[in-house]
Motif scaffolding. Sequence first.
Motif, PDB file in Angstrom:
ATOM      1  N   ALA A 296       0.822  -1.208   0.000  1.00 33.47           N
ATOM      2  CA  ALA A 296       0.000   0.000   0.000  1.00 33.47           C
ATOM      3  C   ALA A 296       0.860   1.263   0.000  1.00 33.47           C
ATOM      4  O   ALA A 296       1.997   1.260   0.444  1.00 33.47           O
ATOM      5  CB  ALA A 296      -0.905   0.004   1.219  1.00 33.47           C
ATOM      6  N   THR A 297       0.251   2.333  -0.509  1.00 35.60           N
ATOM      7  CA  THR A 297       0.892   3.640  -0.485  1.00 35.60           C
ATOM      8  C   THR A 297       0.138   4.527   0.493  1.00 35.60           C
ATOM      9  O   THR A 297      -1.073   4.694   0.390  1.00 35.60           O
ATOM     10  CB  THR A 297       0.876   4.288  -1.889  1.00 35.60           C
ATOM     11  OG1 THR A 297       1.602   3.441  -2.785  1.00 35.60           O
ATOM     12  CG2 THR A 297       1.504   5.667  -1.863  1.00 35.60           C
TER      13      THR A 297
ATOM     14  N   GLU B 212       9.577   2.712   2.470  1.00 34.78           N
ATOM     15  CA  GLU B 212      10.149   3.627   1.488  1.00 34.78           C
ATOM     16  C   GLU B 212       9.509   5.000   1.677  1.00 34.78           C
ATOM     17  O   GLU B 212       8.289   5.143   1.637  1.00 34.78           O
ATOM     18  CB  GLU B 212       9.881   3.124   0.066  1.00 34.78           C
ATOM     19  CG  GLU B 212      10.506   4.002  -0.989  1.00 34.78           C
ATOM     20  CD  GLU B 212      10.230   3.518  -2.405  1.00 34.78           C
ATOM     21  OE1 GLU B 212      10.617   4.238  -3.340  1.00 34.78           O
ATOM     22  OE2 GLU B 212       9.635   2.429  -2.573  1.00 34.78           O
ATOM     23  N   VAL B 213      10.336   6.009   1.902  1.00 38.13           N
ATOM     24  CA  VAL B 213       9.846   7.362   2.124  1.00 38.13           C
ATOM     25  C   VAL B 213      10.128   8.188   0.877  1.00 38.13           C
ATOM     26  O   VAL B 213      11.266   8.280   0.428  1.00 38.13           O
ATOM     27  CB  VAL B 213      10.522   8.013   3.347  1.00 38.13           C
ATOM     28  CG1 VAL B 213      10.008   9.437   3.545  1.00 38.13           C
ATOM     29  CG2 VAL B 213      10.277   7.178   4.594  1.00 38.13           C
ATOM     30  N   ILE B 214       9.071   8.775   0.336  1.00 35.75           N
ATOM     31  CA  ILE B 214       9.218   9.632  -0.842  1.00 35.75           C
ATOM     32  C   ILE B 214       8.811  11.041  -0.434  1.00 35.75           C
ATOM     33  O   ILE B 214       7.695  11.265   0.037  1.00 35.75           O
ATOM     34  CB  ILE B 214       8.354   9.130  -2.015  1.00 35.75           C
ATOM     35  CG1 ILE B 214       8.821   7.729  -2.423  1.00 35.75           C
ATOM     36  CG2 ILE B 214       8.415  10.102  -3.187  1.00 35.75           C
ATOM     37  CD1 ILE B 214       7.922   7.022  -3.385  1.00 35.75           C
TER      38      ILE B 214
ATOM     39  N   GLU C  53       6.096  -0.937   3.091  1.00 33.19           N
ATOM     40  CA  GLU C  53       5.155  -0.130   2.316  1.00 33.19           C
ATOM     41  C   GLU C  53       5.755   1.244   2.015  1.00 33.19           C
ATOM     42  O   GLU C  53       6.900   1.518   2.354  1.00 33.19           O
ATOM     43  CB  GLU C  53       3.812  -0.053   3.039  1.00 33.19           C
ATOM     44  CG  GLU C  53       3.143  -1.426   3.069  1.00 33.19           C
ATOM     45  CD  GLU C  53       1.756  -1.438   3.640  1.00 33.19           C
ATOM     46  OE1 GLU C  53       0.893  -2.112   3.033  1.00 33.19           O
ATOM     47  OE2 GLU C  53       1.519  -0.813   4.683  1.00 33.19           O
ATOM     48  N   ILE C  54       4.978   2.097   1.372  1.00 32.36           N
ATOM     49  CA  ILE C  54       5.469   3.392   0.894  1.00 32.36           C
ATOM     50  C   ILE C  54       4.768   4.523   1.642  1.00 32.36           C
ATOM     51  O   ILE C  54       3.553   4.495   1.824  1.00 32.36           O
ATOM     52  CB  ILE C  54       5.209   3.544  -0.622  1.00 32.36           C
ATOM     53  CG1 ILE C  54       5.964   2.471  -1.396  1.00 32.36           C
ATOM     54  CG2 ILE C  54       5.600   4.941  -1.109  1.00 32.36           C
ATOM     55  CD1 ILE C  54       5.555   2.380  -2.864  1.00 32.36           C
TER      56      ILE C  54
ATOM     57  N   ASP D  21      -3.458   4.905  -1.129  1.00 30.58           N
ATOM     58  CA  ASP D  21      -4.430   3.978  -0.542  1.00 30.58           C
ATOM     59  C   ASP D  21      -4.943   4.490   0.803  1.00 30.58           C
ATOM     60  O   ASP D  21      -6.105   4.299   1.148  1.00 30.58           O
ATOM     61  CB  ASP D  21      -3.785   2.604  -0.353  1.00 30.58           C
ATOM     62  CG  ASP D  21      -3.335   2.011  -1.675  1.00 30.58           C
ATOM     63  OD1 ASP D  21      -4.199   1.835  -2.563  1.00 30.58           O
ATOM     64  OD2 ASP D  21      -2.123   1.745  -1.836  1.00 30.58           O
ATOM     65  N   TYR D  22      -4.047   5.129   1.566  1.00 30.46           N
ATOM     66  CA  TYR D  22      -4.406   5.621   2.896  1.00 30.46           C
ATOM     67  C   TYR D  22      -3.854   7.028   3.078  1.00 30.46           C
ATOM     68  O   TYR D  22      -2.661   7.251   2.908  1.00 30.46           O
ATOM     69  CB  TYR D  22      -3.841   4.710   3.995  1.00 30.46           C
ATOM     70  CG  TYR D  22      -4.323   3.287   3.889  1.00 30.46           C
ATOM     71  CD1 TYR D  22      -5.562   2.912   4.399  1.00 30.46           C
ATOM     72  CD2 TYR D  22      -3.535   2.314   3.263  1.00 30.46           C
ATOM     73  CE1 TYR D  22      -6.006   1.605   4.294  1.00 30.46           C
ATOM     74  CE2 TYR D  22      -3.972   1.006   3.151  1.00 30.46           C
ATOM     75  CZ  TYR D  22      -5.210   0.665   3.666  1.00 30.46           C
ATOM     76  OH  TYR D  22      -5.652  -0.624   3.564  1.00 30.46           O
TER      77      TYR D  22
END
Length: 191
Positions: free
Chosen positions: A2-3, A92-94, A62-63, A31-32
């Motif tokens: 999920a993102t 993963e942090v964007i 997750e992202i 997603d959230y």
Amino acid sequence: MATFAYGRVSTKDQTVDNQRLEIERAGFKVDYWFADEGVSGNTHASLRPQFKALLSQIRDGEILVVAKLDRLGRDAQDVNTTIKALAKRKIEVIILQLGKLDVASPSGKLMLQMLAAVAEMERDLLVERTQSGLARAKREGKVLGRPVKTTASQQAEIINLRKNGASLSSLARLYKVSRATIMRVTGEVSK
């Protein structure tokens, strides 16, 4: 996988809509979505209600997408602590402001440290400028703070009426102010 996305604004008058649009325009299907509204940037990330909720729901690997670095913490140390905690969980942090950056890599860590330090310095400079402006206004004789609700003549009347037995509540109703205001005018201390 999920993102998740997170946004934060400092006052209730602001909205996280621009941050949400920025993330969606960057092509992320979120997603959230979690957002803290009316939560100061001075509040540690771990103490923000929605950020805590996000951390309890996001799973390892997750992202997490944020619009700007300062959404992840109040200062360089807080950002670093948050990033380390997320990296331990392989999240993963964007950060859109930085492009896609692997914050777990040595160069990513260095970049985050530098940017968090710059953001902290900018906040410190803003506070310094604000304090300087307030000091200048005081020197120039400007009245700062909330406007007084009663005039000097009303204050004299309130003091006189109170000395002659008028109750706090009746004076508050009469002058359309709070009991605390009457107490300030008369110099009484709350018990």
